[in-house]
Write a protein that holds these residues in place. Structure first.
Motif, PDB file in Angstrom:
ATOM      1  N   SER A  36      -4.308   7.627  17.624  1.00 30.96           N
ATOM      2  CA  SER A  36      -4.894   6.294  17.491  1.00 30.96           C
ATOM      3  C   SER A  36      -6.172   6.351  16.683  1.00 30.96           C
ATOM      4  CB  SER A  36      -5.172   5.691  18.868  1.00 30.96           C
ATOM      5  OG  SER A  36      -6.122   6.474  19.558  1.00 30.96           O
ATOM      6  N   GLY A  37      -6.522   5.217  16.130  1.00 36.86           N
ATOM      7  CA  GLY A  37      -7.759   5.115  15.382  1.00 36.86           C
ATOM      8  C   GLY A  37      -7.804   3.842  14.564  1.00 36.86           C
ATOM      9  N   ARG A  38      -8.905   3.689  13.846  1.00 41.37           N
ATOM     10  CA  ARG A  38      -9.125   2.449  13.099  1.00 41.37           C
ATOM     11  C   ARG A  38      -8.322   2.426  11.807  1.00 41.37           C
ATOM     12  NH1 ARG A  38     -12.816   1.598   8.991  1.00 41.37           N
ATOM     13  NH2 ARG A  38     -13.705   3.491   8.126  1.00 41.37           N
ATOM     14  N   ILE A  39      -8.083   1.198  11.345  1.00 44.41           N
ATOM     15  CA  ILE A  39      -7.422   1.020  10.065  1.00 44.41           C
ATOM     16  C   ILE A  39      -8.378   0.340   9.098  1.00 44.41           C
ATOM     17  CG2 ILE A  39      -5.150   0.896  11.153  1.00 44.41           C
ATOM     18  CD1 ILE A  39      -5.173  -2.127  10.483  1.00 44.41           C
ATOM     19  N   TYR A  40      -8.139   0.543   7.800  1.00 42.82           N
ATOM     20  CA  TYR A  40      -9.000  -0.065   6.790  1.00 42.82           C
ATOM     21  C   TYR A  40      -8.225  -0.202   5.487  1.00 42.82           C
ATOM     22  CZ  TYR A  40      -9.700   4.957   6.035  1.00 42.82           C
ATOM     23  OH  TYR A  40      -9.506   6.297   5.850  1.00 42.82           O
ATOM     24  N   TYR A  41      -8.806  -0.901   4.522  1.00 39.24           N
ATOM     25  CA  TYR A  41      -8.170  -1.204   3.237  1.00 39.24           C
ATOM     26  C   TYR A  41      -6.806  -1.865   3.431  1.00 39.24           C
ATOM     27  CZ  TYR A  41     -11.731   1.945   1.344  1.00 39.24           C
ATOM     28  OH  TYR A  41     -12.920   2.565   1.032  1.00 39.24           O
ATOM     29  N   VAL A  42      -6.786  -2.927   4.216  1.00 35.59           N
ATOM     30  CA  VAL A  42      -5.541  -3.642   4.492  1.00 35.59           C
ATOM     31  C   VAL A  42      -5.167  -4.512   3.292  1.00 35.59           C
ATOM     32  CG1 VAL A  42      -4.379  -5.273   6.026  1.00 35.59           C
ATOM     33  CG2 VAL A  42      -6.076  -3.672   6.952  1.00 35.59           C
ATOM     34  N   GLU A  43      -3.912  -4.391   2.866  1.00 38.54           N
ATOM     35  CA  GLU A  43      -3.365  -5.218   1.798  1.00 38.54           C
ATOM     36  C   GLU A  43      -2.080  -5.866   2.299  1.00 38.54           C
ATOM     37  OE1 GLU A  43      -2.633  -2.419  -1.316  1.00 38.54           O
ATOM     38  OE2 GLU A  43      -4.711  -2.372  -1.972  1.00 38.54           O
ATOM     39  N   LYS A  44      -1.759  -7.026   1.728  1.00 37.87           N
ATOM     40  CA  LYS A  44      -0.545  -7.722   2.137  1.00 37.87           C
ATOM     41  C   LYS A  44       0.134  -8.355   0.933  1.00 37.87           C
ATOM     42  CE  LYS A  44       1.160 -11.653   4.763  1.00 37.87           C
ATOM     43  NZ  LYS A  44       0.786 -12.902   5.446  1.00 37.87           N
ATOM     44  N   GLU A  45       1.457  -8.188   0.883  1.00 39.56           N
ATOM     45  CA  GLU A  45       2.301  -8.912  -0.060  1.00 39.56           C
ATOM     46  C   GLU A  45       3.279  -9.714   0.770  1.00 39.56           C
ATOM     47  OE1 GLU A  45       3.899  -6.796  -3.658  1.00 39.56           O
ATOM     48  OE2 GLU A  45       3.102  -5.073  -2.548  1.00 39.56           O
ATOM     49  N   GLU A  46       3.420 -10.999   0.444  1.00 43.93           N
ATOM     50  CA  GLU A  46       4.317 -11.852   1.219  1.00 43.93           C
ATOM     51  C   GLU A  46       5.414 -12.390   0.310  1.00 43.93           C
ATOM     52  OE1 GLU A  46       3.719 -14.756   4.948  1.00 43.93           O
ATOM     53  OE2 GLU A  46       2.403 -15.121   3.246  1.00 43.93           O
ATOM     54  N   PHE A  47       6.629 -12.443   0.838  1.00 45.52           N
ATOM     55  CA  PHE A  47       7.787 -12.889   0.082  1.00 45.52           C
ATOM     56  C   PHE A  47       8.469 -14.009   0.856  1.00 45.52           C
ATOM     57  CE2 PHE A  47       6.776  -8.514  -0.750  1.00 45.52           C
ATOM     58  CZ  PHE A  47       6.787  -8.441  -2.138  1.00 45.52           C
ATOM     59  N   PRO A  48       8.572 -15.188   0.256  1.00 42.99           N
ATOM     60  CA  PRO A  48       9.144 -16.331   0.977  1.00 42.99           C
ATOM     61  C   PRO A  48      10.657 -16.193   1.152  1.00 42.99           C
ATOM     62  CG  PRO A  48       8.694 -16.930  -1.291  1.00 42.99           C
ATOM     63  CD  PRO A  48       8.176 -15.520  -1.104  1.00 42.99           C
ATOM     64  N   GLU A  49      11.175 -16.964   2.086  1.00 40.78           N
ATOM     65  CA  GLU A  49      12.618 -16.994   2.312  1.00 40.78           C
ATOM     66  C   GLU A  49      13.300 -17.638   1.113  1.00 40.78           C
ATOM     67  OE1 GLU A  49      15.867 -18.498   5.617  1.00 40.78           O
ATOM     68  OE2 GLU A  49      13.732 -18.792   5.982  1.00 40.78           O
ATOM     69  N   THR A  50      14.418 -17.046   0.715  1.00 42.99           N
ATOM     70  CA  THR A  50      15.249 -17.602  -0.360  1.00 42.99           C
ATOM     71  C   THR A  50      16.671 -17.738   0.176  1.00 42.99           C
ATOM     72  OG1 THR A  50      15.895 -15.441  -1.255  1.00 42.99           O
ATOM     73  CG2 THR A  50      13.842 -16.401  -2.102  1.00 42.99           C
TER      74      THR A  50
END
Length: 168
Positions: free
Chosen positions: A82-96
């Motif tokens: 366990s431990g901390r997280i950092y540099y979070v990135e997100k890509e989102e893709f809509p429903e098709t």
């Protein structure tokens, strides 16, 4: 009368301890839990061991609420990385018409093992697919020794706390 005072003191102390323990537990509750149903370690199926250990992945906030923490928790042996997280990135893709809605989260994880003195960092890739009946996940853990751990299963909870940590 002396016994009554002692009994009252014990009851009050027990009540206070119970409230205090509940507050501490609540402050560390997960906002997202990933129940593992399939696991691979460098391509080798480790699902039986993971299921036997009732292992799961967990995202939760630190006690002060300032950091997001990630845990690979093995319930039967009560051990975890366990431990901390950092540099979070997100890509989102809509429903098709061809694909369901999904998101890809990537972040760095600085972990400590509870079962030995090892510490390290890992790159995490977390796919979350929103199916009508369940939220499915696939999580790839890439530690510094370049092992490849892949966990799959269903997610419970909400990732809004994770999203709030994304640097814009």
């Amino acid at each position: 009368m002396k016994n009554l005072k002692t009994l009252c003191t014990i009851i009050i102390c027990t009540f206070y301890s119970s409230i205090n323990a509940q507050e501490k537990k609540a402050s560390r509750e997960a906002f997202a839990t990933f129940e593992i149903s399939d696991a691979r370690d460098n391509g080798t199926d480790i699902t039986p061991e993971v299921l036997e250990e009732e292992a799961k992945l967990v995202l939760y906030k630190s006690m002060d609420g300032e950091e997001i923490l990630f845990s690979n928790y093995w319930a039967k042996s009560d051990s975890q990385s366990s431990g901390r997280i950092y540099y979070v990135e997100k890509e989102e893709f809509p429903e098709t018409e061809e694909e369901l809605k999904y998101a890809l989260y990537q972040f760095q994880w600085s972990y400590n093992n509870s079962y030995d003195d090892r510490k390290g960092t890992a790159k995490i890739k977390l796919f979350v697919i929103y199916k009508p009946q369940v939220i499915y996940f696939e999580c790839t853990v890439l530690p510094e020794n370049l092992d490849v751990l892949v966990y799959k299963g269903r997610m419970e909870g909400d990732l809004s706390d994770l999203e709030s940590s994304i640097k814009k």
